[in-house]
Design an enzyme around this catalytic site. Sequence first.
Site, mmCIF file in Angstrom:
data_model
loop_
_atom_site.group_PDB
_atom_site.id
_atom_site.type_symbol
_atom_site.label_atom_id
_atom_site.label_comp_id
_atom_site.label_asym_id
_atom_site.label_seq_id
_atom_site.Cartn_x
_atom_site.Cartn_y
_atom_site.Cartn_z
ATOM 1 N N GLY A 56 0.537 -0.936 0.094
ATOM 2 C CA GLY A 56 -0.255 -0.368 -0.385
ATOM 3 C C GLY A 56 0.557 1.145 -0.201
ATOM 4 O O GLY A 56 2.019 1.193 -0.211
ATOM 5 N N GLU A 95 -0.500 1.048 -7.020
ATOM 6 C CA GLU A 95 0.346 0.112 -5.631
ATOM 7 C C GLU A 95 0.097 -1.012 -6.784
ATOM 8 O O GLU A 95 1.285 -2.525 -6.090
ATOM 9 C CB GLU A 95 -0.616 0.272 -4.752
ATOM 10 C CG GLU A 95 -0.763 1.672 -3.982
ATOM 11 C CD GLU A 95 0.551 2.300 -3.542
ATOM 12 O OE1 GLU A 95 2.090 1.056 -3.175
ATOM 13 O OE2 GLU A 95 1.284 3.168 -3.347
ATOM 14 N N GLU A 138 3.879 -3.359 -7.302
ATOM 15 C CA GLU A 138 4.540 -4.161 -6.250
ATOM 16 C C GLU A 138 4.346 -5.600 -7.364
ATOM 17 O O GLU A 138 4.487 -7.123 -7.074
ATOM 18 C CB GLU A 138 3.043 -4.775 -5.278
ATOM 19 C CG GLU A 138 3.335 -5.217 -3.592
ATOM 20 C CD GLU A 138 4.484 -4.185 -3.329
ATOM 21 O OE1 GLU A 138 5.452 -4.678 -3.320
ATOM 22 O OE2 GLU A 138 3.995 -2.337 -3.473
ATOM 23 N N PRO A 176 -8.987 5.111 15.129
ATOM 24 C CA PRO A 176 -7.431 6.155 15.684
ATOM 25 C C PRO A 176 -6.186 4.624 16.395
ATOM 26 O O PRO A 176 -6.308 3.836 17.314
ATOM 27 C CB PRO A 176 -8.195 6.770 16.990
ATOM 28 C CG PRO A 176 -9.361 6.161 17.753
ATOM 29 C CD PRO A 176 -10.051 5.187 16.106
ATOM 30 N N GLU A 195 11.473 -8.065 1.031
ATOM 31 C CA GLU A 195 10.550 -8.876 -0.033
ATOM 32 C C GLU A 195 9.208 -9.090 -0.128
ATOM 33 O O GLU A 195 8.658 -8.471 0.739
ATOM 34 C CB GLU A 195 11.112 -9.769 1.499
ATOM 35 C CG GLU A 195 11.634 -11.185 0.906
ATOM 36 C CD GLU A 195 11.741 -12.165 2.016
ATOM 37 O OE1 GLU A 195 11.393 -13.813 2.267
ATOM 38 O OE2 GLU A 195 12.024 -11.697 2.849
#
Lengths: 254, 254
Positions: free
Chosen positions: A58, A74, A78, A96, A127
């Site tokens: 992310g 993203e 990846e 929170p 990795e």
Amino acid sequence: MTTKTGGGQVPAGYDPSRFPAFAVTVDVVILTMSGGRLHVLLVRRGVAPYKGMWAIPGGFKRPTETLGEAAKRELAQETGVDSASLLTQFGAYGDPGRDPRMNVVTVAYLAVIREVGAVVAGTDAAEAALIPVSEALNEQIELAFDHAQIVRDAVERVRADLDLTGIATAFVGPTFTLAELRTVYEAVWGVQLDGANFRRSVVTVDGWVIPTGRRARPGAPGGKPAELYRAGRMWKYSSPIRRSQPNERRKADS
Amino acid sequence: MTTKTGGGQVPAGYDPSRFPAFAVTVDVVILTMSGGRLHVLLVRRGVAPYKGMWAIPGGFKRPTETLGEAAKRELAQETGVDSASLLTQFGAYGDPGRDPRMNVVTVAYLAVIREVGAVVAGTDAAEAALIPVSEALNEQIELAFDHAQIVRDAVERVRADLDLTGIATAFVGPTFTLAELRTVYEAVWGVQLDGANFRRSVVTVDGWVIPTGRRARPGAPGGKPAELYRAGRMWKYSSPIRRSQPNERRKADS
DNA sequence: CCAAAAGTGTTATGTCTACACCCATGA
DNA sequence: TCATGGGTGTAGACATAACACTTTTGG
């Protein structure tokens, strides 16, 4: 708790003209089939916090892009999957303290890609690996942040989408055998399906699968070569296979 | 577009150590049944931008609360419904420019409440009203921001959830007649259901509805008084009523 | 020829739908 | 007593699941 409605215009101690700043990230749960089992792509974090721990890929959303574009970016970073692969937004997480550094709200996407050998070549990740979801969820592997919950929700979503959308076809290649397709349902739902009945459900109605003339070569132990199909138009709307309800039908006694 | 993966650690012209600040809001699509039709609660905006236009209620998330808590707070502020009413997160919206003032990502919740008379007494809203969704979606009423899309998505979600969850019972009171419950399905799906078959689906299996001894008084034109039921435990898991597929079964010719 | 997997046929069972019919009430 | 909506019965259409059986390959 705020004051009960009807009276106070503004809740006590809160000035709506000044709003708190958040970081917004996009996280992508990448699922794929491997060896008849459902796998999730995880990366080992190279930086604090949770350095060295497994996490889902992310990154920060940019103000100039949509959430979907951020997710696609993203995913490409990846996996190198650049195509318009199946990407589904399935949740937002903003508890929170979920990130110790600051206030972060993340929007989570589910990506389904077909089995690919060495797709794993991350950029800012030390990795990356494909982990069976059964292992990723069984507390054996501890995930960073609230990513365990996010993966759980993603798997739940794909289970539901299997008989609501054509997501099953995203797990297989452009051509596939019916056994391959059946394996998707079996692995994701954790059930076993009768091959004969599965075939009927898919083949007897037009628009689900389109036979290419070609056949697949059987595996090591022999067997009749299976016909190869392409996905038809019907997958855009739903699925020919329905998850059978856990059978608690019929009244208790009587 | 970013550079293809494999090479660049960091996409061109972007420094990941500095992340952009967003405002995060929570918007709540409040749905209810009124006169056999599905309605959405809208408020008239009292401030710019889109001042005077209809919008769905919402507000800024605070750093100390979860997204769900923020949604519950907004719901209570707008309707006075304090109970643990059904609240479902269904989407996040973050297109650039969706709010002209700043970068805002909003997380959208769906709330279903049972028909209540004068629940509408907003706080920071100049006016509030229950609008039939058919009107709110038909471009007749122009909504602020991307709220038209958000309402569309909410309605789509409730349609899907109707045969996946027990959301139908959230539309009715603690006790209800089967006709009331049937009306929920009919209004949300826009179909007509056979009362006799509906009854069977719900009554012949234990756990869906529990008869209270009492009966409802018939309406103006008479009719047999209907029995009053309470919702059973089964609604926690799914629904006794399934949406029938649009029947394009069986192969084209043959 | 044998094992294994693909694919076909058949049947019992369950579920859904349409619709006829009876029941209880207000006007 | 009539119109209206609640509630029951039932038969046919349809869908599902189980499983025996045939086909086609590799060894």
